[in-house]
Design a protein around this motif. Structure first.
Motif, PDB file in Angstrom:
ATOM      1  N   UNK B 313      -9.038 -13.235   6.180  1.00  0.00           N
ATOM      2  CA  UNK B 313      -9.786 -12.244   6.972  1.00  0.00           C
ATOM      3  C   UNK B 313      -9.419 -12.357   8.456  1.00  0.00           C
ATOM      4  N   UNK B 314      -9.008 -13.553   8.889  1.00  0.00           N
ATOM      5  CA  UNK B 314      -8.632 -13.746  10.284  1.00  0.00           C
ATOM      6  C   UNK B 314      -7.196 -13.377  10.592  1.00  0.00           C
ATOM      7  N   UNK B 315      -6.415 -12.944   9.600  1.00  0.00           N
ATOM      8  CA  UNK B 315      -5.007 -12.608   9.861  1.00  0.00           C
ATOM      9  C   UNK B 315      -4.428 -11.752   8.725  1.00  0.00           C
ATOM     10  N   UNK B 316      -3.774 -12.392   7.759  1.00  0.00           N
ATOM     11  CA  UNK B 316      -2.957 -11.651   6.802  1.00  0.00           C
ATOM     12  C   UNK B 316      -3.789 -10.791   5.854  1.00  0.00           C
ATOM     13  N   UNK B 317      -4.936 -11.276   5.434  1.00  0.00           N
ATOM     14  CA  UNK B 317      -5.772 -10.494   4.520  1.00  0.00           C
ATOM     15  C   UNK B 317      -6.276  -9.234   5.190  1.00  0.00           C
ATOM     16  N   UNK B 318      -6.745  -9.376   6.407  1.00  0.00           N
ATOM     17  CA  UNK B 318      -7.230  -8.204   7.137  1.00  0.00           C
ATOM     18  C   UNK B 318      -6.082  -7.218   7.419  1.00  0.00           C
ATOM     19  N   UNK B 319      -4.888  -7.752   7.648  1.00  0.00           N
ATOM     20  CA  UNK B 319      -3.732  -6.878   7.860  1.00  0.00           C
ATOM     21  C   UNK B 319      -3.474  -6.031   6.616  1.00  0.00           C
ATOM     22  N   UNK B 320      -3.571  -6.664   5.440  1.00  0.00           N
ATOM     23  CA  UNK B 320      -3.352  -5.902   4.203  1.00  0.00           C
ATOM     24  C   UNK B 320      -4.538  -4.959   3.943  1.00  0.00           C
ATOM     25  N   UNK B 321      -5.727  -5.400   4.309  1.00  0.00           N
ATOM     26  CA  UNK B 321      -6.892  -4.501   4.214  1.00  0.00           C
ATOM     27  C   UNK B 321      -6.620  -3.234   5.038  1.00  0.00           C
ATOM     28  N   UNK B 322      -6.094  -3.415   6.227  1.00  0.00           N
ATOM     29  CA  UNK B 322      -5.742  -2.256   7.058  1.00  0.00           C
ATOM     30  C   UNK B 322      -4.668  -1.395   6.395  1.00  0.00           C
ATOM     31  N   UNK B 323      -3.673  -2.048   5.816  1.00  0.00           N
ATOM     32  CA  UNK B 323      -2.629  -1.294   5.111  1.00  0.00           C
ATOM     33  C   UNK B 323      -3.228  -0.484   3.974  1.00  0.00           C
ATOM     34  N   UNK B 324      -4.109  -1.108   3.204  1.00  0.00           N
ATOM     35  CA  UNK B 324      -4.765  -0.390   2.098  1.00  0.00           C
ATOM     36  C   UNK B 324      -5.476   0.865   2.613  1.00  0.00           C
ATOM     37  N   UNK B 325      -6.171   0.705   3.720  1.00  0.00           N
ATOM     38  CA  UNK B 325      -6.889   1.860   4.277  1.00  0.00           C
ATOM     39  C   UNK B 325      -5.908   2.933   4.738  1.00  0.00           C
ATOM     40  N   UNK B 326      -4.863   2.518   5.412  1.00  0.00           N
ATOM     41  CA  UNK B 326      -3.856   3.473   5.907  1.00  0.00           C
ATOM     42  C   UNK B 326      -3.232   4.289   4.783  1.00  0.00           C
ATOM     43  N   UNK B 327      -3.081   3.649   3.618  1.00  0.00           N
ATOM     44  CA  UNK B 327      -2.404   4.326   2.525  1.00  0.00           C
ATOM     45  C   UNK B 327      -3.375   4.876   1.478  1.00  0.00           C
ATOM     46  N   UNK B 328      -4.632   4.901   1.822  1.00  0.00           N
ATOM     47  CA  UNK B 328      -5.602   5.516   0.920  1.00  0.00           C
ATOM     48  C   UNK B 328      -5.855   4.753  -0.360  1.00  0.00           C
ATOM     49  N   UNK B 329      -5.512   3.491  -0.381  1.00  0.00           N
ATOM     50  CA  UNK B 329      -5.773   2.685  -1.579  1.00  0.00           C
ATOM     51  C   UNK B 329      -7.218   2.189  -1.575  1.00  0.00           C
ATOM     52  N   UNK B 330      -7.667   1.771  -2.742  1.00  0.00           N
ATOM     53  CA  UNK B 330      -8.939   1.059  -2.773  1.00  0.00           C
ATOM     54  C   UNK B 330      -8.817  -0.122  -1.826  1.00  0.00           C
ATOM     55  N   UNK B 331      -9.831  -0.299  -0.994  1.00  0.00           N
ATOM     56  CA  UNK B 331      -9.673  -1.220   0.132  1.00  0.00           C
ATOM     57  C   UNK B 331      -9.435  -2.668  -0.292  1.00  0.00           C
ATOM     58  N   UNK B 332      -9.924  -3.005  -1.470  1.00  0.00           N
ATOM     59  CA  UNK B 332      -9.811  -4.399  -1.919  1.00  0.00           C
ATOM     60  C   UNK B 332      -8.513  -4.688  -2.689  1.00  0.00           C
ATOM     61  N   UNK B 333      -7.680  -3.687  -2.851  1.00  0.00           N
ATOM     62  CA  UNK B 333      -6.479  -3.859  -3.672  1.00  0.00           C
ATOM     63  C   UNK B 333      -5.627  -5.048  -3.219  1.00  0.00           C
ATOM     64  N   UNK B 334      -5.401  -5.962  -4.126  1.00  0.00           N
ATOM     65  CA  UNK B 334      -4.510  -7.080  -3.843  1.00  0.00           C
ATOM     66  C   UNK B 334      -5.093  -8.158  -2.957  1.00  0.00           C
ATOM     67  N   UNK B 335      -6.327  -7.971  -2.486  1.00  0.00           N
ATOM     68  CA  UNK B 335      -6.916  -9.004  -1.608  1.00  0.00           C
ATOM     69  C   UNK B 335      -8.315  -9.429  -2.081  1.00  0.00           C
ATOM     70  N   UNK B 336      -8.598  -9.185  -3.339  1.00  0.00           N
ATOM     71  CA  UNK B 336      -9.918  -9.570  -3.858  1.00  0.00           C
ATOM     72  C   UNK B 336      -9.877 -10.968  -4.474  1.00  0.00           C
ATOM     73  N   UNK B 337      -9.405 -11.914  -3.696  1.00  0.00           N
ATOM     74  CA  UNK B 337      -9.280 -13.294  -4.173  1.00  0.00           C
ATOM     75  C   UNK B 337     -10.646 -13.954  -4.352  1.00  0.00           C
ATOM     76  N   UNK B 338     -10.746 -14.742  -5.409  1.00  0.00           N
ATOM     77  CA  UNK B 338     -11.904 -15.609  -5.574  1.00  0.00           C
ATOM     78  C   UNK B 338     -11.650 -16.869  -4.727  1.00  0.00           C
ATOM     79  N   UNK B 339     -12.600 -17.254  -3.889  1.00  0.00           N
ATOM     80  CA  UNK B 339     -12.398 -18.453  -3.062  1.00  0.00           C
ATOM     81  C   UNK B 339     -12.097 -19.682  -3.924  1.00  0.00           C
ATOM     82  N   UNK B 340     -11.280 -20.556  -3.386  1.00  0.00           N
ATOM     83  CA  UNK B 340     -10.888 -21.770  -4.098  1.00  0.00           C
ATOM     84  C   UNK B 340     -11.854 -22.896  -3.732  1.00  0.00           C
ATOM     85  N   UNK B 341     -12.748 -23.213  -4.626  1.00  0.00           N
ATOM     86  CA  UNK B 341     -13.752 -24.265  -4.378  1.00  0.00           C
ATOM     87  C   UNK B 341     -13.888 -25.138  -5.607  1.00  0.00           C
ATOM     88  N   UNK B 342     -13.805 -26.437  -5.562  1.00  0.00           N
ATOM     89  CA  UNK B 342     -13.561 -27.192  -4.324  1.00  0.00           C
ATOM     90  C   UNK B 342     -12.082 -27.145  -3.971  1.00  0.00           C
TER      91      UNK B 342
END
Lengths: 342, 342, 342, 342
Positions: B313-342
């Motif tokens: 969200x602080x860099x590459x993910x938000x950049x792709x989120x912006x790309x998704x919006x620019x290209x009319x894709x579903x905003x979460x496409x390719x960036x709906x990662x499940x957090x890695x815990x632990x």
């Protein structure tokens, strides 16, 4: 959709199963049990799963597990053996991530695990779920004994040498290092941050429960009893296993070619180029085992380096890999994670 | 398929873009440049990507970027401003992860970044890519200034208070803590393991470049100049930002409801239940920002807690989120990662 | 030689007292108690002390504490208050590292600590052992309430501003970060390595027990009730506290000179040159508090940075400093450790 | 007082020498050199030393080293060999912490270190400064080759077995793990925090420079050439070495008694009780080597565990131990640190 249950979902293998299964395209999670957290929302205990799951932990005594097609045991040792027969009788398949069904010699199991085995008759039926060895048997299994974390990394590292019969099987050494999550999500002093950070130590040198499991697996492939010295260590990282394996070569062989050939069709085993040093982070969060082979100074000692994520290929990922095989799915379904680096 | 290029692919935002884009279902990676690694296979530098990519790094001087629909700049500050005009002229859209186009006041930018700006005319056109504020503008943008890591976490935390006009904007405080990957993949002594492990320190207290960026964003929403004290710290973890925000309430307000309402339609902002303490690991590897709001002892001070993964969200993910919006894709496409815990 | 006893020697403040006292030139360790480890050799539990100590842990019920000149309580809250009167009656002095005697307002103590106080009459007598404020009183004390770890770092940071009357005491903020050893050597899940490594979080935002202690100390120096927002965080390191303090200046003042003057005769407070950013590792293992003062952009906000080792100046080291003062020794005796860096 | 100089004082062995020598009761620090930091106050670079030292770094070309009784080289390999002869001629003794004089076979040294040796004639004279083997020679030496970090831990671990002639010296294995400070204070990407935290890897498996040094030392004691497989690993901690050693027993022997006897008079070697697992933190900051011996399942493989602090017994502490011996001081003078735990 495969209807899935998880028994004992509050440990690290449990939450890792959840991370995988909430996104698995062929799975519906029906039930997850925990005595201690019964009634609690899963995403309250694990906020990383908020928005991805709306189950609550069920009381194990009341959970309707018979609605499931398959149940994963993510429980301490000694639980699955008491419940397996009833579930199988109800046509529920079982993938047991604990050690209950891993050792074929029940007396040996009882010696190392310090309890009576409660389901002797199922031990013989259980399939040891290392797909790189037992894929065909897994396909038809009702009951999978999912391998331990060390045994997965160590066996995948030694197998090509053992199967090719090119090393002295009387003098195998496995020097292994694990991240602290391998010790489980248990409230114990030695795995506190302030005890295990900035620190390195061995443990269980006189004897660790994964030793008989590894010996069994390697001996089967060698068609004779191998001798193995196994020394585990705890290293200050969360996830990851690094196995450094030593074996004396008894024949001239192209080690790199041997490994590349052995694993060329395996979706989750990656043989690195000659001269490589695999890092545990290169498999972080993924189901991959990466291997590198060395022969220092062209001497007679082969040094094999094997890395896995102990919670994925060493536990939950391999369990789902086995499920995929059992249900005829593409083997990588839902577990083809890209490692998280850095 | 969107044809994508990455300029400067060897830093942490570069490899994180790769982690995301190799699996993005609507993207084909065409080119990735690096002066230093030119000719080298991407998966040689980053073994975590073995089997997922067969590109080599290209010499930036020779790379055919005009074949791309969109190009991500993952370069140091001062690079994108020199190349943007030519790419736009060739109908290539740009998402700049550096700071070149973030500050509308060019003189201010030049003061904080210590260089002359080379593309004044594009600064006005550039859309500041914080979707939670500028989603509509992003949709139609040719040139995105992707926000900094601290500014993302801090602005998402303060926005509801600022927009509602319920705090004294003369006395905002942002006490922020970052993992060490935020400092980049640069060979510098202070970010060595043996310097930054088991250690905690502040840096840039007299003035950090993210200060004017945050002030600009908050002032726009406040419709007046806000005053902000911004203190960044380095904490011994790899990924993650934790912003602890302080603002004096000037009106009675239901803080929890304010935040829930503001973000209820946002796919990547999660407001935790009242009383929560978000952990950075709960968003590790994901594009999520988790927020919690507090008002200790029912006093006049609001304390907002905001966590993100600085590389997503602080860099590459938000950049792709912006790309998704620019290209009319579903905003979460390719960036709906499940957090890695632990 | 001073005859010393330690009650409750198995936690981190206990083992840190041992590290210090086994080498203190004026001390003989006579007894150390632990219910759980009774009969066990101290160096079996703590191999770092092999060859330095040949005591065994004693059962607290049977330990002969009256042979001691001074006893340190390194126990959980609520223990010392039951035993203090009897020891004092036997002419044994007490340095209590727990919170039992820190708060003068017994009702307030009972509210925050959730129990009845068992020794009201001793609360008034107890001297709050912050030598930089109460050195003269410590000299003549029978009973020392040794300050908490956060209160030490926060008070030393704020004191010069408060004493000089140059800040708005209605608007103090202490954003503090602690290493995990501050949570103690207790078997609890949230402080496991795999839970707290590579992670950052706040805790206790609605209210932490060190808040009333800090407020009491600062209010005394301000001669009026101060208002403080106190937010603690857990950072993945073993030792160290970093307090970032915010206060609004109400008068023009040379901050650097103010701090240098205030602490020039203090053996354990080091004011760094203007512009510095103290690191916790610069005091690792030592009894030093390092401070740096900032006034970002010459605005009205003072930012004070304060670092200590939570187990030394924040606990055991300060306790021995108090003992040295009580017995008329050179104040640095046995606690003039050089920080361990890296 | 011994007048001491340090050449190359800005690396980790340099700052560790400083930590030790500023408190050594028989030493006066006269000069410390650094080309890069020339003119800078030592305590500006290392704030942990504030108040303890008022030297500045000197330009190596201008430093008056001949005023010193003894000079420590804490320089990269290849520096000391150029300056040693002139210093010795001026009656300055030398303790070289680099590798320049460690290998007696100059051709072998040149092969492993990739440069021509500039002081062949001094190699023979140099005494290898492992006091547990060469104490008498150290006493009379002018030039000490201080052992490497791995060689210290590995040799101390193997020595009793080798000297007693009870193992197969054709089949020695040393699997070693080092904290990241062992790689030095150098601006290099692989030892960045974000590269080496939460990660484990081997390196130098085809051949590491400490291999010939260890082989030389063990072969001397065995009176024949030993064969050794040596695999180093990097573990995410700051300080510490853990060597796990494997040797095949050829005779029945009481291992525990063998080790206890061998080291009973050694001030810095501690043989733990049978069954122990030494932790690196148990020697953190100290000059101690702790050993434990195992014989898993009573088989023929001896497993020896050896831990040291790589910067103390593995470098600066052992260097001062050698100085103490050379000057007839009590061997522990100034280096009898209590380990810092936790």
């Amino acid at each position: 959709m495969i209807k899935v249950g998880i028994i004992g979902g509050t440990g690290y293998t449990g939450v890792e199963l959840l991370r995988i299964l909430v996104r698995h395209p062929e799975v519906t999670l029906k039930v997850i049990t925990s005595r201690q957290e019964s009634g609690q929302g899963v995403d309250v205990l694990f906020p990383s799963l908020r928005g991805l799951i709306d189950l609550q932990f069920s009381d194990p005594a009341q959970a309707d597990l018979e609605q499931c097609d398959v149940v994963f045991f993510a429980t301490p040792n000694g639980v699955a053996m008491h419940q397996a027969a009833a579930l199988l009788a109800a046509n529920v398949r079982i993938i047991d991530l604990s050690a209950d069904f891993r050792i074929k010699d029940v007396a040996l199991w009882e010696e190392w695990y310090g309890m009576k085995h409660a389901a002797h008759e199922l031990v013989a039926e259980a399939v040891y779920g290392l797909p790189e060895v037992n894929r065909e048997k897994v396909r038809h299994a009702r009951l999978i004994a999912n391998p331990g974390c060390y045994p997965t990394a160590v066996q995948l590292g030694f197998l090509p040498l053992i199967e090719a019969g090119v090393v002295d099987t009387d003098y195998l050494i496995a020097d292994t290092k694990s991240g602290v999550s391998g010790a489980g999500r248990k409230a114990e002093v030695p795995i506190l941050f302030a005890e295990s950070a900035d620190n390195f130590k061995s443990y269980g040198v006189p004897g660790h429960r994964h030793l008989p499991e590894i010996r069994q697996g390697l001996s089967e492939r060698a068609s004779k009893a191998v001798r193995l010295t196994f020394v585990p260590h705890l290293t200050p990282m969360i996830r990851g296993i690094h196995a450094t394996l030593y074996a004396r070569l008894t024949k001239e062989i192209d080690l790199q070619a041997l490994y590349v050939d052995r694993y060329q069709d395996e979706p989750f085993v990656d043989v690195l180029p000659a001269g490589s040093h695999p890092e545990t982070r290169s498999v972080r969060g993924s189901n991959i085992c990466r291997l590198a082979v060395h022969r220092p100074q062209q001497g007679e000692m082969a040094v094999i380096l094997s890395v896995t994520d102990n919670l994925v290929k060493g536990a939950a990922g391999q369990a789902v890999q086995n499920m995929n095989i059992m249900y005829g799915l593409t083997e990588t379904t839902g577990i083809d994670f890209v490692p998280l680096l850095p």
